[in-house]
Structure formats: C-alpha cells, structure tokens
Design an enzyme around this catalytic site. Sequence first.
Site, PDB file in Angstrom:
ATOM      1  N   CYS A 140      27.533  47.878  38.388  1.00  0.00           N
ATOM      2  CA  CYS A 140      26.221  47.453  37.988  1.00  0.00           C
ATOM      3  C   CYS A 140      24.883  47.860  38.466  1.00  0.00           C
ATOM      4  O   CYS A 140      24.192  48.149  37.853  1.00  0.00           O
ATOM      5  CB  CYS A 140      26.619  45.897  37.953  1.00  0.00           C
ATOM      6  SG  CYS A 140      26.640  45.323  39.791  1.00  0.00           S
ATOM      7  N   HIS A 220      21.069  40.712  40.073  1.00  0.00           N
ATOM      8  CA  HIS A 220      20.631  41.329  41.298  1.00  0.00           C
ATOM      9  C   HIS A 220      19.081  41.813  40.973  1.00  0.00           C
ATOM     10  O   HIS A 220      18.803  41.761  39.573  1.00  0.00           O
ATOM     11  CB  HIS A 220      21.206  42.691  41.495  1.00  0.00           C
ATOM     12  CG  HIS A 220      22.753  42.506  41.510  1.00  0.00           C
ATOM     13  ND1 HIS A 220      23.373  42.225  42.554  1.00  0.00           N
ATOM     14  CD2 HIS A 220      23.795  43.263  40.553  1.00  0.00           C
ATOM     15  CE1 HIS A 220      24.873  42.364  42.246  1.00  0.00           C
ATOM     16  NE2 HIS A 220      25.107  42.997  41.434  1.00  0.00           N
TER      17      HIS A 220
HETATM   18  N1  LIG Z   1      31.662  41.113  38.564  1.00  0.00           N
HETATM   19  C1  LIG Z   1      30.648  41.885  38.578  1.00  0.00           C
HETATM   20  O1  LIG Z   1      29.275  41.530  38.789  1.00  0.00           O
HETATM   21  C2  LIG Z   1      30.895  43.315  38.267  1.00  0.00           C
HETATM   22  C3  LIG Z   1      32.154  44.069  38.673  1.00  0.00           C
HETATM   23  N2  LIG Z   1      32.268  45.236  38.491  1.00  0.00           N
HETATM   24  C4  LIG Z   1      33.612  45.771  38.869  1.00  0.00           C
HETATM   25  O2  LIG Z   1      34.617  45.301  37.565  1.00  0.00           O
HETATM   26  C5  LIG Z   1      35.997  45.208  38.293  1.00  0.00           C
HETATM   27  C6  LIG Z   1      36.424  43.791  37.938  1.00  0.00           C
HETATM   28  O3  LIG Z   1      35.539  42.863  38.440  1.00  0.00           O
HETATM   29  P1  LIG Z   1      35.519  41.413  37.940  1.00  0.00           P
HETATM   30  O4  LIG Z   1      35.716  41.456  36.366  1.00  0.00           O
HETATM   31  O5  LIG Z   1      34.141  40.901  38.407  1.00  0.00           O
HETATM   32  O6  LIG Z   1      36.641  40.858  38.672  1.00  0.00           O
HETATM   33  P2  LIG Z   1      37.308  39.283  37.989  1.00  0.00           P
HETATM   34  O7  LIG Z   1      38.290  38.968  39.534  1.00  0.00           O
HETATM   35  O8  LIG Z   1      36.447  38.544  37.357  1.00  0.00           O
HETATM   36  O9  LIG Z   1      38.332  39.676  37.190  1.00  0.00           O
HETATM   37  C7  LIG Z   1      39.615  40.510  37.329  1.00  0.00           C
HETATM   38  C8  LIG Z   1      40.600  39.973  36.520  1.00  0.00           C
HETATM   39  O10 LIG Z   1      41.943  40.738  36.756  1.00  0.00           O
HETATM   40  C9  LIG Z   1      43.045  40.011  37.015  1.00  0.00           C
HETATM   41  N3  LIG Z   1      44.096  40.582  37.926  1.00  0.00           N
HETATM   42  C10 LIG Z   1      44.089  40.739  39.010  1.00  0.00           C
HETATM   43  N4  LIG Z   1      45.226  41.452  39.522  1.00  0.00           N
HETATM   44  C11 LIG Z   1      45.658  42.045  38.343  1.00  0.00           C
HETATM   45  C12 LIG Z   1      46.665  42.909  37.707  1.00  0.00           C
HETATM   46  N5  LIG Z   1      47.276  43.672  39.083  1.00  0.00           N
HETATM   47  N6  LIG Z   1      46.801  43.356  36.685  1.00  0.00           N
HETATM   48  C13 LIG Z   1      45.999  42.716  35.748  1.00  0.00           C
HETATM   49  N7  LIG Z   1      45.257  41.916  35.932  1.00  0.00           N
HETATM   50  C14 LIG Z   1      44.857  41.596  37.129  1.00  0.00           C
HETATM   51  C15 LIG Z   1      42.419  38.658  37.753  1.00  0.00           C
HETATM   52  O11 LIG Z   1      43.511  37.429  37.508  1.00  0.00           O
HETATM   53  C16 LIG Z   1      41.294  38.431  36.985  1.00  0.00           C
HETATM   54  O12 LIG Z   1      41.044  37.916  35.778  1.00  0.00           O
HETATM   55  C17 LIG Z   1      35.905  45.334  39.686  1.00  0.00           C
HETATM   56  O13 LIG Z   1      36.247  46.977  40.065  1.00  0.00           O
HETATM   57  C18 LIG Z   1      34.338  45.105  40.125  1.00  0.00           C
HETATM   58  O14 LIG Z   1      34.093  45.876  41.155  1.00  0.00           O
HETATM   59  C19 LIG Z   1      31.539  46.153  38.210  1.00  0.00           C
HETATM   60  C20 LIG Z   1      30.395  45.730  37.925  1.00  0.00           C
HETATM   61  C21 LIG Z   1      29.850  44.464  38.017  1.00  0.00           C
HETATM   62  O1  LIG Z   2      29.458  46.602  42.114  1.00  0.00           O
HETATM   63  C1  LIG Z   2      28.885  45.533  42.363  1.00  0.00           C
HETATM   64  O2  LIG Z   2      27.966  45.291  43.138  1.00  0.00           O
HETATM   65  P1  LIG Z   2      27.422  46.239  44.331  1.00  0.00           P
HETATM   66  O3  LIG Z   2      27.291  47.829  43.643  1.00  0.00           O
HETATM   67  O4  LIG Z   2      26.390  45.918  44.998  1.00  0.00           O
HETATM   68  O5  LIG Z   2      28.803  46.671  45.311  1.00  0.00           O
HETATM   69  C2  LIG Z   2      29.070  44.263  41.373  1.00  0.00           C
HETATM   70  O6  LIG Z   2      28.058  43.427  41.310  1.00  0.00           O
HETATM   71  C3  LIG Z   2      30.151  43.431  42.139  1.00  0.00           C
HETATM   72  O7  LIG Z   2      30.014  43.422  43.237  1.00  0.00           O
HETATM   73  P2  LIG Z   2      30.825  42.313  44.244  1.00  0.00           P
HETATM   74  O8  LIG Z   2      31.657  43.181  45.061  1.00  0.00           O
HETATM   75  O9  LIG Z   2      29.725  41.765  45.092  1.00  0.00           O
HETATM   76  O10 LIG Z   2      31.651  41.434  43.467  1.00  0.00           O
END
Ligand SMILES: NC(=O)C1=CN([C@@H]2O[C@H](COP(=O)(O)OP(=O)(O)OC[C@H]3O[C@@H](n4cnc5c(N)ncnc54)[C@H](O)[C@@H]3O)[C@@H](O)[C@H]2O)C=CC1
Ligand SMILES: O=C(OP(=O)(O)O)[C@H](O)COP(=O)(O)O
Length: 361
Positions: A140, A220
């Site tokens: 992000c 952020h």
């Molecule tokens: N939340 C944020 O602000 C942002 C996150 N990201 C990236 O996106 C990715 C996902 O992050 P989020 O959606 O925030 O995480 P999250 O924790 O909200 O969602 C991840 C999902 O994957 C599931 N999961 C866990 N292990 C699994 C597996 N082996 N197979 C399938 N599903 C599985 C979890 O139960 C959960 O539902 C990460 O790489 C993160 O760094 C990127 C930009 C912003």
């Molecule tokens: O990739 C992100 O932030 P980052 O670029 O500050 O590491 C997303 O906001 C998820 O960050 P997190 O590792 O704090 O969940």
Amino acid sequence: MIRVGVNGYGTIGKRVADAVDAQPDMEVVGVAKTQPNFEAHTAVQRGYQMYAAIPERMPLFAEAGIDVAGAVDELVADADVVVDCTPSGIGAKNKELYESHDTPAIFQGGEDADVADVSFNARSNYDAALGADYVRAVSCNTTGLSRIIAPLREEYGVEKVRATLVRRGGDPGQNSRGPINDILPNPIKVPSHHGPDVKTIFPDLAIDTLGMKVPATLMHVHSLNVTLEDDVTGAHVRQLLEKESRVYVIPEGMGIDGAGKLKDFALDAGRPRGDLWENCVWGESIATEGRDLYLFQAIHQESDVIPENVDAIRAMTESASQADSMATTDEYLGVGITGDPSGFSHEDRSETVPETELADD
Ligand SMILES: NC(=O)C1=CN([C@@H]2O[C@H](COP(=O)(O)OP(=O)(O)OC[C@H]3O[C@@H](n4cnc5c(N)ncnc54)[C@H](O)[C@@H]3O)[C@@H](O)[C@H]2O)C=CC1
Ligand SMILES: O=C(OP(=O)(O)O)[C@H](O)COP(=O)(O)O
C-alpha cells in the site's frame, strides 16, 4: 473471460474478489479460505464458490453450513490467474502450488520482491508485467509513493525523494496489533524498507524513507519532500496531480482535515467498505520552494492496491494496454473523485481541469 481464483480471503482478498467480479472481462472462479469464519459466510452470500485452503478442514466448513467446491489445488487448476492474498510469507510458500499447475499468480506486497518476476504498479510499470507468470503487487505504501513519483518524473524529472511515513498500527479488525498508546519510530533504522521497495518499481530513483507507527487503524499519512529537476510552482504540480485518476487532490473547501473525515467522506458517498482506492493529497499542502516540492497524502492501506491487482491480471494475460486496463478498472470499480464537492464521479477529469501557466503561486 479471464477466470480468476483468490487464495486468502481477508482484508485484501475480499476486496480483490469484489473488484474482479465487477469487471466486464473477468470472473471469480472461487475463493480459498482456511476457516469458516464471518468472511466465509459473506463470501458465500456474495456468490463466490468456496474452496478449502487446508483440505483437512473441509468438514469444518460443512459443520458451519458452507458448501465447499473443493480443495485449493482444484481452484488453482481451474483458474487462469490466481491472486494470492495470504499473509506475508505464506504467498512465497504457495508459489510451488501455482507452479505445479502452471497457473500464473499475483503476490502481495508483504512478500519479498524475489517471489515474482516483476514488482508492479499500474501507473508506473504496467508493461513490465506483460505476459509475466509471477507478479507482485507492491504494498500500500509503495503503491501510494509510486503513483505520485511516476507523473513527477515524467513531467519534471526527480533528483531525490524523501518521505516520512506515519503508518497506521493495524487494520480495524487486527485487535492484536499496536501500539495502543505510543508513537513509534518503526522501523527505527533508517532508511525504512519502503524506499528500497519503491526502487523495485523505479530502479534508478534516489529515495530515502523513514517509518513510524501510531495508534490508528484508518489510513497511513505520508509527508513527502521531492527535489525536482525543474523549478516549478505548487499550482503546476497540483494541476498535474489532479489529472491522475488514482490521485484525489482534496479541495480546501471540503473541510477534510484528516484521515477520519476522509473515511467519513468515503462512507457517506457510499463507497463499499468505506474504501478510498485513490491517494488522497491535501491540495493546500502542495507547495514548492525552488526545486523542492512538499505535500501530505493519506493512503487507505486496505484498498489502494486493489485496482493495481486488477490491472496486473490484464497485464499478465496481455489482454489490454495500460491505458485501456486502467480506464476499465476505474470505470467498473468506481475509482476517481472529482474536485467537485458533490462527491464521487467516474467522469474523465482531464477535460475539466483547466490548463494554467507556470505562474508563481
Ligand atoms: N492489510 C493491508 O493493509 C495490506 C496488506 N497487504 C499485503 O496483502 C497480503 C495479505 O494481507 P491482508 O489481507 O491484510 O491479510 P489478512 O490476514 O487480512 O488476510 C489473509 C487471509 O489469508 C488467510 N490465510 C492464512 N493462511 C492461508 C493459507 N495457507 N492459504 C489460504 N489462505 C490463508 C487468512 O486466514 C486470512 O483470511 C500481505 O502480503 C500484506 O502484506 C498489502 C497492502 C495493504
Ligand atoms: O505493506 C504494508 O505496509 P508497509 O508498506 O508499511 O509495510 C501494509 O500496510 C501492511 O502492513 P502491515 O505489515 O503493517 O500489516
């Protein structure tokens, strides 16, 4: 139709699924989850086929009243592209699964850059992902920085970027995250990981970043100082940014003085989940001092990467040019906010922004 599977249905995955579902040239073949929690129930309500990310847990879904179409490897086999939205580090472990089915995959910004052939931001390097099998949609914060840097580089040239990132401590549902009452240099070491990550998009860019974490879940906020190669006015930079469909320059009259009101604005305007897919740059903050540009922007961490994932799918399948893909994504997702206080519009704003001279502020 491009058949898309979503593996990992959390903050990013559920938004990617809805964004893909909204596109005229894509369909969601299914989503994979590890457990039958509330998100699994709403996924089913939205009409997505459910697959078990951990096959041994299939009975848990049945007990919760959720029909499971199969195990995740069946989803991977059936999809033209998988968007991996699993937590940081899990995506890299899943790569073998995608390779074994010869299914191209998109990873998220939490993975190391070397998980994929290309780190991707649609505005900055769409063509680098044409035909690629493995692409990483950058984080992000990196997305937010890249969307500003790309037009500045094209228009003026960039000598150096310095950015301080005031990062939200966690997402709204992440009740295990913090700080609860503190203000953290994070990482303490300078530069933070964000600058090197931006260089995966612009390898020759000079950029230093500092990171902090604060007790907030909303967005952020970035404080940017960019030394340009040209002497320009703040008004000219503002006009340039106002032409970017994924940048919202907040007009002074809106009374939006922080991330809280931005989120209220999105919710009032009926944005799904209160999402702000655009960088939100405070118009009043755009100022220049010689070749030095300053601005503040807010980045909605849960949603700014969503349009980028959709564009990455088109780039990998070579089904649209950069301009066509971004325009289609924006139209069908609803990306784009005009300066008009009446709110949100999908109109092409390039004709509504008057050209002004390089006049003094
Ligand atoms: N939340 C944020 O602000 C942002 C996150 N990201 C990236 O996106 C990715 C996902 O992050 P989020 O959606 O925030 O995480 P999250 O924790 O909200 O969602 C991840 C999902 O994957 C599931 N999961 C866990 N292990 C699994 C597996 N082996 N197979 C399938 N599903 C599985 C979890 O139960 C959960 O539902 C990460 O790489 C993160 O760094 C990127 C930009 C912003
Ligand atoms: O990739 C992100 O932030 P980052 O670029 O500050 O590491 C997303 O906001 C998820 O960050 P997190 O590792 O704090 O969940």
